[in-house]
Enzyme design. Structure first.
Site, PDB file in Angstrom:
ATOM      1  N   LYS A  45      -3.231   3.523  -3.084  1.00 39.49           N
ATOM      2  CA  LYS A  45      -4.297   4.438  -3.488  1.00 39.49           C
ATOM      3  C   LYS A  45      -3.981   5.846  -2.987  1.00 39.49           C
ATOM      4  CE  LYS A  45      -7.887   0.838  -3.045  1.00 39.49           C
ATOM      5  NZ  LYS A  45      -7.062  -0.230  -2.443  1.00 39.49           N
ATOM      6  N   MET A  84      -8.086   9.807   7.283  1.00 42.36           N
ATOM      7  CA  MET A  84      -8.386  10.181   5.894  1.00 42.36           C
ATOM      8  C   MET A  84      -9.397  11.321   5.831  1.00 42.36           C
ATOM      9  SD  MET A  84      -8.650   6.297   4.329  1.00 42.36           S
ATOM     10  CE  MET A  84      -9.790   5.756   5.621  1.00 42.36           C
ATOM     11  N   ASP A 103       0.836  -1.188   0.000  1.00 46.81           N
ATOM     12  CA  ASP A 103       0.000   0.000   0.000  1.00 46.81           C
ATOM     13  C   ASP A 103       0.878   1.248   0.000  1.00 46.81           C
ATOM     14  OD1 ASP A 103      -2.492  -1.060  -0.151  1.00 46.81           O
ATOM     15  OD2 ASP A 103      -2.966  -0.887   1.971  1.00 46.81           O
TER      16      ASP A 103
END
Length: 257
Positions: A60, A171, A39
């Site tokens: 991502k 996030m 990741d």
């Protein structure tokens, strides 16, 4: 590992970033891996891997997912079915907004052996790096962890409004104006302490302490960027643990390490 040996997948929590904050089990599995699927926010383990280990970057970015989750699931299954030992290396913990549960389901459905190795979640570790305890006696007795990209639920609004609860937002930088507007509209006090910890456990870590009513303007003024963890609650107030260190925009994490 010989291709004749049945492959497997290990979902490994890499912790908040530094390699030495991974578990010993995580390290051992990585040293035995044939394939490492990484990741964006996981620890950079590549310098420690053997040259013949296949490293696949499926990280991502906010609003940009170059490798969809279905393709990641299929990749894990494909490599394991070919007899490889696959480590799916994730930042933090695989089951804390890491979509690890979906990957377990995919492996089980395909008949691929799979195990999960817990990691230190950034929801706790990053505030710690700034000297912020997510719980503290007589200050906060509960923690509510929320995905900042989601709409605020009644449960999250209740947590934000409860002075005994610490709310940790992961996030959430891009959604900060919406989160703050919804919280204030729901009656959360504007003077509720807020801390934003950017790049926790890294040399350029920065901590900003402010209030719910001022955090959007302050974050814009100094240019807050991901990755960052947002802490809302009385544990975020300056001087809680070390009253002699009261700077509004510097981390005390260095004093703790």
């Amino acid at each position: 590992m010989s291709a004749a040996v049945t492959g497997r997948v290990d979902l490994v929590g890499g912790g908040p970033g530094p390699v030495d904050l991974m578990t010993l089990r995580a390290w051992r599995l990585l040293m035995r891996a044939d394939v490492v699927v990484m990741d964006r926010l996981g620890p950079d383990i590549r310098p420690h891997l053997a040259p013949d280990v296949e490293v696949l970057d499926v990280g991502k970015l906010p609003g940009h997912h170059p490798v969809p989750q279905d393709e990641i699931n299929a990749l894990l299954v494909d490599r394991a079915r070919s007899g490889k030992r696959v480590v799916r290396l994730k930042g933090g913990d695989p089951f804390v907004f890491g979509r690890g549960g979906e990957e377990v389901v995919a492996c089980v459905a395909a008949g691929v052996p799979v195990e999960v190795v817990p990691g230190v979640t950034s929801a706790v570790a990053v505030p710690e790096a700034a000297g912020i305890p997510v719980t503290h006696r007589a200050v906060a007795s509960a923690v509510h962890i929320v995905n900042g990209q989601s709409e605020l639920t009644p449960a999250t609004l209740a947590a934000l409004g409860d002075p005994d609860v610490t709310t940790v937002v992961l996030m959430g930088v891009g959604a900060l104006p919406r989160l703050v507007s919804d919280a204030l509209h729901a009656g959360v006090p504007a003077d509720r302490p807020v801390a934003i910890v950017e790049r926790g456990h890294h040399p350029d870590q920065r901590t900003t302490r402010t209030t719910l009513g001022a955090v959007v303007l302050e974050a814009g003024r100094i240019g807050v960027r991901n990755p960052a963890v947002i802490v809302v609650g009385d544990v975020a107030r300056a001087g809680l643990l070390m009253p002699d260190l009261l700077s509004a925009d510097t981390s005390i994490g260095g004093a703790l390490r």
